[in-house]
Scaffold this active site. Structure first.
Site, short mmCIF file in Angstrom:
data_model
loop_
_atom_site.label_atom_id
_atom_site.label_comp_id
_atom_site.label_asym_id
_atom_site.label_seq_id
_atom_site.Cartn_x
_atom_site.Cartn_y
_atom_site.Cartn_z
N LYS A 234 0.57 -1.47 -0.53
CA LYS A 234 0.01 0.16 -0.04
C LYS A 234 0.83 1.56 0.08
O LYS A 234 0.51 2.21 0.29
CB LYS A 234 -1.04 0.43 0.95
CG LYS A 234 -2.27 -0.82 1.19
CD LYS A 234 -3.05 -1.08 1.94
CE LYS A 234 -3.85 -2.07 2.28
NZ LYS A 234 -4.93 -2.60 1.60
N CYS A 372 -13.81 -4.78 4.21
CA CYS A 372 -13.58 -6.51 4.56
C CYS A 372 -13.21 -5.49 5.82
O CYS A 372 -12.56 -5.56 7.02
CB CYS A 372 -11.39 -6.15 5.06
SG CYS A 372 -11.22 -7.31 3.54
#
Ligand code: PLP
Length: 414
Positions: A234, A372
């Site tokens: 990320k 999520c």
């Protein structure tokens, strides 16, 4: 000087044509694209440097051990950790959190103890604590969120008790974009909780930095957190590598998470004496090119500078929020004053997957689903959202393309 055209040239994938259209990549919250310098660092490792680390006396092994340990120091400097041995290489945020849940839980969490998390956590920062609490008969509590997608911090005094052992929360929400006031929260938590094991500092704090690290530079000493977890992918680095920052005192107290080659000082047929951190926590051959690639990614973002990155991202976020709000039927989730680069929304009763599938036909990559974070969806009573997440290589022109494609998709689905 922030030169967006030059920056975009550093990311080869941004030239891709997807479904006949230039790629518009707005799924940076899921994973970020990689600059050429990261790709080159990995290629160079396999082309010129490949050997195992920490083991060999031959030149290649000694060379790559130095490069790998330099990568650790780059990460240490980037997050301002006091010591390089406080940087543990893991597979990513998820493994970093699991490592703490296992090692901390083993020696510090017992029946009736409490762990505090929040309602806006990624499943990675929920399930590990649920499992630990189940195993140890401990109690899991959470800080709730409000309609704006902010933590209700006024509840902290009643949530923290003399039994609170650890508080774990995200720096930035991957679904709402909310930037939590991490430093103030840590101060408050320490003041409200009881000293753990007599060290006088109150409950232990773990920060999930998975989303934060691409938007800001965490300063772990200034934050005074015990643990800070993040993923390489990320932060424009490789997948399969991540970091657990842990205060040295914990690493000394913790036993190993996994065992095997690399974690030991001596082994006899009867007994093992373990190495010191970080090696105690890095069992087996590590993701060598991952560590090297992550250091290259950190060098890259620092060459742009987080001040410039944040300024550009704020422009994108304000523009996209404005344009999106003008579309009839759009509901944006998360309106905290402190938020960044994530726009989660729904359009009327259209399912997020339908919009996501149509946007893909226009070359636009967004995420649709629960991201999520099912407890956030349960809070808003929705199946999921459409999430556009931006980063510094995105442009206002791309937002225009996204808005146009979104309008066409809505027309087709209405
Ligand atoms: N925490 C947050 C806030 C995230 O956004 C993510 C990934 O989306 C994770 C944890 C898990 O990261 P990883 O899958 O890289 O371990």
């Amino acid at each position: 000087m922030f030169d967006i055209h030059k920056i975009r040239k550093d990311f080869p994938i941004l030239n891709r044509i997807v479904n006949g259209k230039p790629l518009v990549y707005f799924d940076n919250g899921a994973t970020a694209q990689k600059p050429q310098t990261v790709i080159d660092a990995i290629t160079n490792y396999y082309t010129n440097q490949n050997a195992n680390i920490h083991r060999g006396v031959h030149t290649l092994s000694r060379e790559i051990t130095i490069v790998y340990e330099e990568a650790r120091k780059t990460i240490q400097a980037h997050i301002n950790a006091a010591h390089a041995n406080e940087i543990i290489f893991t597979r990513g945020t998820t493994e970093s959190i699991n490592l703490v849940a296992y090692c901390f839980g083993k020696i510090n969490v017992f029946e009736g103890d409490e762990i505090l998390i929040t309602q806006m956590e990624h499943h990675s920062n929920i399930v590990a604590w649920q499992q630990l609490c189940e195993e140890k008969k401990a109690i899991l509590k959470y800080i709730p969120i409000n309609e704006a997608g902010e933590l209700i911090l006024e509840d902290l005094p009643k949530l923290i008790t003399s039994k609170t052992k650890l508080v774990a929360f995200t720096h930035i929400s991957n679904t709402l974009g909310t930037i939590n006031p991490v430093k103030e929260m840590i101060k408050q938590i320490r003041a409200l909780s009881c000293p753990l094991s007599g060290d006088g500092r109150g409950a232990v704090v773990l920060i999930d930095g998975a989303q934060a690290v691409s938007h800001l530079k965490p300063n772990v000493q200034d934050l005074d957190c015990d643990f800070y977890a993040f993923s390489g992918h990320k932060l424009f680095g490789p997948t399969g590598v991540g970091v657990l920052y842990a205060k040295e005192e914990w690493l000394t107290k913790f036993g190993p998470y996994q065992t095997g080659g690399g974690t030991i000082k001596t082994v006899t047929m009867q007994k093992t004496e373990f190495a010191d951190a970080p090696l105690k926590f890095e069992a087996g051959t590590p993701h060598i090119e991952g560590g090297i690639g992550l250091a290259a990614a950190i060098d890259y973002v620092n060459s742009i500078g987080f001040e410039a990155i944040q300024k550009h991202e704020d422009t994108l976020m304000n523009y996209a929020t404005q344009k999106l709000s003008e579309i009839e039927g759009v509901r944006i989730y998360g309106s905290s004053k402190h938020r960044t680069s994530v726009l989660s929304f729904n359009v009327g009763s259209i399912h997020p997957f339908d919009i996501g599938t149509l946007l893909d036909k226009y070359g636009i990559a967004i995420r649709s689903g629960h991201h999520c974070t099912q407890p956030i969806c349960q809070f808003y009573n929705i199946p999921g959202t459409i999430r556009a997440s931006f980063t510094f290589y995105n442009t206002v022109e791309e937002i225009d393309l996204f808005i146009e494609a979104l309008k066409k998709s809505i027309r087709l689905l209405s």
